[in-house]
Design a protein around this motif. Structure first.
Motif, short mmCIF file in Angstrom:
data_model
loop_
_atom_site.label_atom_id
_atom_site.label_comp_id
_atom_site.label_asym_id
_atom_site.label_seq_id
_atom_site.Cartn_x
_atom_site.Cartn_y
_atom_site.Cartn_z
N THR A 75 -0.28 -0.84 4.77
CA THR A 75 -0.27 -1.30 3.38
C THR A 75 -1.28 -2.42 3.16
O THR A 75 -1.95 -2.48 2.12
CB THR A 75 1.14 -1.78 2.99
OG1 THR A 75 2.07 -0.73 3.21
CG2 THR A 75 1.19 -2.19 1.54
N ARG A 76 -1.40 -3.30 4.15
CA ARG A 76 -2.27 -4.46 4.02
C ARG A 76 -3.74 -4.11 4.24
O ARG A 76 -4.62 -4.65 3.57
CB ARG A 76 -1.83 -5.53 5.03
CG ARG A 76 -2.59 -6.84 4.92
CD ARG A 76 -2.05 -7.88 5.90
NE ARG A 76 -2.24 -7.49 7.29
CZ ARG A 76 -1.24 -7.15 8.10
NH1 ARG A 76 0.01 -7.11 7.67
NH2 ARG A 76 -1.49 -6.83 9.37
N ASP A 148 5.23 3.04 -0.07
CA ASP A 148 4.66 4.39 -0.03
C ASP A 148 3.14 4.26 -0.08
O ASP A 148 2.55 4.07 -1.14
CB ASP A 148 5.18 5.20 -1.22
CG ASP A 148 4.75 6.66 -1.16
OD1 ASP A 148 3.88 6.99 -0.34
OD2 ASP A 148 5.29 7.47 -1.94
N THR A 149 2.50 4.35 1.07
CA THR A 149 1.05 4.15 1.11
C THR A 149 0.30 5.25 0.37
O THR A 149 -0.78 5.02 -0.15
CB THR A 149 0.56 4.09 2.56
OG1 THR A 149 0.82 5.33 3.21
CG2 THR A 149 1.25 2.97 3.32
N MET A 150 0.87 6.46 0.33
CA MET A 150 0.18 7.55 -0.36
C MET A 150 0.19 7.32 -1.87
O MET A 150 -0.74 7.72 -2.56
CB MET A 150 0.79 8.89 0.02
CG MET A 150 0.74 9.16 1.51
SD MET A 150 0.99 10.89 1.95
CE MET A 150 -0.60 11.56 1.56
N ALA A 151 1.25 6.70 -2.36
CA ALA A 151 1.26 6.31 -3.77
C ALA A 151 0.33 5.14 -4.01
O ALA A 151 -0.39 5.08 -5.02
CB ALA A 151 2.68 5.97 -4.20
N GLN A 152 0.28 4.20 -3.07
CA GLN A 152 -0.58 3.03 -3.22
C GLN A 152 -2.05 3.41 -3.22
O GLN A 152 -2.84 2.85 -3.99
CB GLN A 152 -0.30 2.04 -2.08
CG GLN A 152 -1.21 0.81 -2.08
CD GLN A 152 -0.86 -0.16 -0.97
OE1 GLN A 152 0.29 -0.21 -0.53
NE2 GLN A 152 -1.82 -0.93 -0.53
N TYR A 153 -2.43 4.36 -2.37
CA TYR A 153 -3.84 4.76 -2.25
C TYR A 153 -4.12 6.11 -2.90
O TYR A 153 -5.08 6.80 -2.54
CB TYR A 153 -4.23 4.82 -0.77
CG TYR A 153 -4.10 3.52 -0.03
CD1 TYR A 153 -4.78 2.39 -0.46
CD2 TYR A 153 -3.30 3.42 1.10
CE1 TYR A 153 -4.67 1.18 0.23
CE2 TYR A 153 -3.17 2.22 1.79
CZ TYR A 153 -3.86 1.11 1.35
OH TYR A 153 -3.74 -0.08 2.03
N SER A 154 -3.29 6.51 -3.88
CA SER A 154 -3.45 7.83 -4.48
C SER A 154 -4.79 7.99 -5.21
O SER A 154 -5.27 9.10 -5.39
CB SER A 154 -2.31 8.12 -5.45
OG SER A 154 -2.28 7.17 -6.50
N GLY A 220 3.53 4.99 9.90
CA GLY A 220 2.81 3.97 9.14
C GLY A 220 2.71 4.28 7.66
O GLY A 220 2.69 3.36 6.83
N THR A 221 2.66 5.56 7.32
CA THR A 221 2.63 5.95 5.90
C THR A 221 4.02 6.03 5.29
O THR A 221 4.17 6.37 4.12
CB THR A 221 1.94 7.32 5.74
OG1 THR A 221 2.63 8.29 6.53
CG2 THR A 221 0.47 7.25 6.17
N ALA A 222 5.04 5.72 6.09
CA ALA A 222 6.44 5.72 5.65
C ALA A 222 6.92 7.11 5.25
O ALA A 222 7.78 7.24 4.38
CB ALA A 222 6.66 4.72 4.51
#
Length: 313
Positions: A75-76, A148-154, A220-222
């Motif tokens: 995330t960071r 949710d990294t996929m939502a963060q980096y969508s 890592g991507t939760a």
């Protein structure tokens, strides 16, 4: 009694020739059944959340907390999180078919067993999705500390907030199919194939790195818990144990279907040739039109007196 009589008899699996136009529909059929079953096995959302929380508590009870530090790192650090999201959303559907094609073309004698192992394990995974719908870490309440990294980096990829589904198509996927992780299971299968049958050290290194990195990525991507990854490994182990019985059963079905089709097409035509073969070998008679030179010559050398040969009797 000969040595061959004393040797233990093993049941051989009949081998038929591999053809891509029969293999491709089979793989698509199994994958289609897996996808459809995965969508149907949605289960109750509250039960899925409860299962996810139970898995998280069980991991903490044995002092396993790998997901939180990895998720915070992804995330960071966008330079880690974005490639990881592409890894999760893409390679699962690219590397496995590529390894299958490679086995089919370069290791044909290994392909059938490897394909059966993969398909059997996939179907076992579907049973797991059905019996134990599980909420992934990214869908738990924010109080559990996952992002949710996929939502963060969508904005970097084609996916939206529904895991690896394309934007606007989240309703076409089952987001509560976290247990077992077939991302890890399929990656392990690919890794074993590359390690055991790869031609050089780079291929073998890839065989080790791919499942390990995939395991890190799914946590890592939760998208999965560590126990999901262990369950994916266990599913592949059970699939390996069942692959030979499945191959024997498939061969038996194939033989019976072939016999039925052969009988329907013209089983009666087989009888004359079989009868003819038994007569020739058993009673030493000639087939119609067969010529045995010495006998025919002796029989036709008798003259009838008018210059014509007497017919053979």
């Amino acid at each position: 009694m000969s040595q061959t009589d004393d040797a233990p008899r093993t049941e051989a699996i009949p081998v038929t020739r591999l053809r891509w136009w029969t293999e491709l529909p089979l793989i698509l059929l199994v994958y289609g059944a897996y996808t459809a079953g995965r969508l149907l096995a949605r289960g109750d959302v509250q039960s899925a959340v409860d299962h996810g929380v139970s898995i998280l508590r069980a991991e903490k009870a044995v002092r396993l907390n790998l997901e939180h530090p990895l998720n915070r790192l992804f995330t960071r650090e966008a330079w880690i999180g974005v490639p990881a999201d592409f890894w999760y959303a893409s390679l699962h559907y690219i590397v496995t078919p590529v390894v299958l094609v490679w086995l089919f073309r370069r290791r044909a004698h290994l392909y059938r067993a490897a394909r059966t192992w993969l398909m059997t394990s996939t179907m076992i995974g579907l049973i797991g999705f059905t019996l134990l719908p599980t909420c992934p870490p990214r869908l738990l309440a924010s109080s559990y500390g996952f992002v949710d990294t996929m939502a963060q980096y969508s904005s970097y990829g084609w996916w939206g907030g529904a895991a690896s589904a394309p934007k606007g198509m989240g309703g076409m996927t089952n987001q509560y199919a976290a247990m077992p992780s077939l991302h890890v299971g399929w990656a392990l299968w690919c890794g074993i194939m590359l390690w055991r049958h790869g031609g050089n050290r780079w291929t073998k290194a890839l065989g080790v790195a791919y499942p390990l990195i995939t395991t890190i990525v799914v946590m890592g991507t939760a998208n999965h818990y560590f126990f999901d990854a262990l369950a994916g490994v266990a599913v592949m182990g059970v699939g390996l144990l069942l692959s030979k019985p499945v191959m024997r059963a498939a061969a038996l079905v194939r033989e019976r279907v072939s016999a039925l089709f052969a009988g329907a097409r013209g089983g009666a035509e087989v009888a004359p040739s079989a009868t003819r073969s038994s007569i020739v070998s058993g009673e030493c008679q000639t087939s119609p039109g067969e010529r045995i030179p010495r006998q025919r010559k002796a029989a036709t050398s008798r003259d009838t007196g008018d210059g014509t040969a007497a017919p053979a009797r």
